[in-house]
Structure formats: structure tokens, C-alpha cells
Design a protein around this motif. Structure first.
Motif, mmCIF file in Angstrom:
data_model
loop_
_atom_site.group_PDB
_atom_site.id
_atom_site.type_symbol
_atom_site.label_atom_id
_atom_site.label_comp_id
_atom_site.label_asym_id
_atom_site.label_seq_id
_atom_site.Cartn_x
_atom_site.Cartn_y
_atom_site.Cartn_z
ATOM 1 N N TYR A 60 -15.402 -15.698 -25.168
ATOM 2 C CA TYR A 60 -15.268 -15.916 -26.401
ATOM 3 C C TYR A 60 -15.876 -14.813 -27.577
ATOM 4 O O TYR A 60 -15.526 -14.946 -28.148
ATOM 5 N N ARG B 26 -10.010 -27.188 -25.695
ATOM 6 C CA ARG B 26 -9.753 -26.099 -26.828
ATOM 7 C C ARG B 26 -8.313 -25.614 -26.726
ATOM 8 O O ARG B 26 -8.861 -24.597 -25.137
ATOM 9 N N ARG C 285 -7.657 -21.593 -28.301
ATOM 10 C CA ARG C 285 -8.189 -20.989 -29.356
ATOM 11 C C ARG C 285 -7.480 -19.614 -29.983
ATOM 12 O O ARG C 285 -7.042 -18.823 -28.453
ATOM 13 N N GLU D 264 -9.243 -16.757 -36.485
ATOM 14 C CA GLU D 264 -9.022 -17.690 -35.181
ATOM 15 C C GLU D 264 -9.010 -18.873 -35.709
ATOM 16 O O GLU D 264 -9.461 -19.479 -36.757
ATOM 17 N N ASN E 289 -8.644 -23.026 -34.011
ATOM 18 C CA ASN E 289 -8.862 -23.759 -32.603
ATOM 19 C C ASN E 289 -8.292 -25.358 -32.739
ATOM 20 O O ASN E 289 -7.709 -25.984 -33.698
ATOM 21 N N TYR E 290 -6.899 -25.219 -32.104
ATOM 22 C CA TYR E 290 -6.022 -26.182 -31.107
ATOM 23 C C TYR E 290 -7.043 -27.285 -30.480
ATOM 24 O O TYR E 290 -6.811 -27.040 -29.324
ATOM 25 N N LEU E 291 -6.798 -28.700 -30.609
ATOM 26 C CA LEU E 291 -6.755 -29.262 -29.661
ATOM 27 C C LEU E 291 -6.742 -30.785 -29.744
ATOM 28 O O LEU E 291 -4.863 -30.262 -29.450
#
Length: 238
Positions: free
Chosen positions: A136, A162, A164, A177, A179-181
């Protein structure tokens, strides 16, 4: 009776591990079958992958390979390909997308298969394992400075799941960035028509099953085409 007293702050042990240059790392041969990355001259061992980690990587390679084939792009998708990020730092992303010509350049050099600083991958993917901070923070900074257009982190960690996506937007020199959940579809910036289910990425089906389904569809289409020809119909004209 006397008691031993444990010091409040333990004295930090000096780092006695060897320091390698990038060229030394490129020819480095491990005696313990462990794969290593290089970070500022220090060897960093890679953790043994879990089955889920392996499945995620295989699924992403499968999806990316089909996307590249469908769009007739002269690009390749590889695992195990190194990416040099700094003078004496080199990473081994889980998945790398680069041009065929860059892969051929790397293959023509002796030593490990590593893209050099002027050989920029289009996309790198890391699946989070033990060292979350490295994926990260540390690697994000390295890939950004190395001008990798898109860096994707897949995090299957329970309660932190997630995908990212970090990429350079037009005119920017730092990553933006998103984030896709779970329940959403991730979208690539470098490949704008590439959309993948986050649920499938985090808990992917076996690639072997996907290939079997592909073959079944092809065989079904071939049988239909043969039947149409028997009836005097050109299947290519339908």
C-alpha cells in the motif's frame, strides 16, 4: 531474591545482511529456493503464496490475456517478471502487462528477467499477502516514481476486501486512486474497456473451469455451423 530487569527499549540489532547492487541482484542465485525482491540494496524474501493468492493471479492473467486478444493488442501478461523501480530496487509484481518488444529486450539480457528503468510496464498488480505496508505504501511510491501508468492492489484480507486502482490521470505526475468494493466492477484507466467483477477477483473460479466452458461453447458453435452447412446454409453469412 534478585530479579532480572528487562529494558524498556530493546537495543536495535545492526543490519548485517549483504548489500547488493542491481547488477548483482540480477545474477543472484538463492540457495534456499526463496524468491527475493531488492529494496535499496537489501534482499527482501517473498512469502509463499496461499492457494487463494495463486487463484487470484491466474484469474487476472486469464482475463487480461483474453482482453488483449479480443482487442488485438501487441501486449503480454506475465507472472514472475521483475520490474526495476530505483537504482538498487527491483520488485516482482504478481502480474505485469508490457509490450512484446520490452519482454524480448529483457529476454535477450543475461541474468534474471527484469524490466529496466527505461522499460516501463503498462500495468502492475500486487495481491496483498503478509506485508500490507509494502503493497500500500512502499511499492506505491516506487511504481509511481518509476512512471508505471497503472498500479492495482487486490486485497482479499477479511473485512478489508477491495481492489484499489491507482493511475496517472492526464497531466498528473502523482497517482489518483479509486477503491472498488465487493459488489462493484473495477475499471482500468490504461485499458478503459476492461471491467472486472470485484467479487470474482477476490474469490475467483478456477481457470481450468473457465477454459472448459470456453471449449464447450466452441464445440457447440462448430456443431451448429456443421448442421447449417448440411442444410445448404453458409454459417458465415448468417
Amino acid at each position: 531474591m534478585s530479579q532480572s530487569v528487562v529494558p524498556a527499549v530493546e537495543e536495535k540489532q545492526p543490519d548485517t545482511s549483504p548489500t547488493l547492487t542491481f547488477e548483482e541482484y540480477r545474477f543472484y542465485q538463492s540457495k534456499d529456493d526463496v524468491k527475493y525482491e531488492l529494496y535499496k540494496g537489501k534482499l527482501i524474501p517473498l512469502a509463499t503464496a496461499t492457494v487463494l493468492h495463486i487463484k487470484i493471479c491466474e484469474y487476472l492473467v486469464y482475463k487480461l490475456q483474453r482482453y488483449l486478444a479480443e482487442h488485438n493488442l501487441d501486449l503480454v501478461v506475465k507472472t514472475g517478471l521483475g520490474v526495476r523501480t530505483e537504482e538498487n530496487s527491483s520488485r516482482v509484481p504478481d502480474v505485469v502487462v508490457c509490450t512484446q518488444s520490452l519482454l524480448e529486450q529483457a529476454a535477450a539480457r543475461p541474468g534474471g528477467g527484469i524490466l529496466d528503468l527505461d522499460e516501463i510496464a503498462l500495468l502492475v498488480i500486487e495481491v496483498v499477502s503478509q506485508d500490507r505496508r509494502a503493497d500500500y505504501i512502499t511499492k506505491r511510491g516506487e511504481y509511481q516514481l518509476a512512471n508505471v501508468p497503472e498500479y492495482v492492489i487486490v486485497d482479499p484480507t477479511e473485512n478489508r476486501q477491495r481492489v484499489r486502482v491507482m493511475a496517472f490521470l492526464e497531466g498528473d505526475d502523482i497517482y489518483t486512486e479509486v477503491n472498488y468494493l465487493p459488489g462493484e466492477e473495477m475499471e482500468s484507466v490504461v485499458f478503459p474497456n476492461l471491467r472486472l467483477s470485484v467479487n470474482e477477483i477476490l474469490d475467483p473460479p478456477l481457470v481450468e473451469g473457465l477454459i472448459k466452458a470456453e471449449q464447450a461453447q466452441l464445440q457447440k458453435a462448430e456443431r451448429l455451423a456443421a448442421r447449417l452447412r448440411e442444410l445448404g446454409v453458409d454459417p458465415d453469412a448468417v
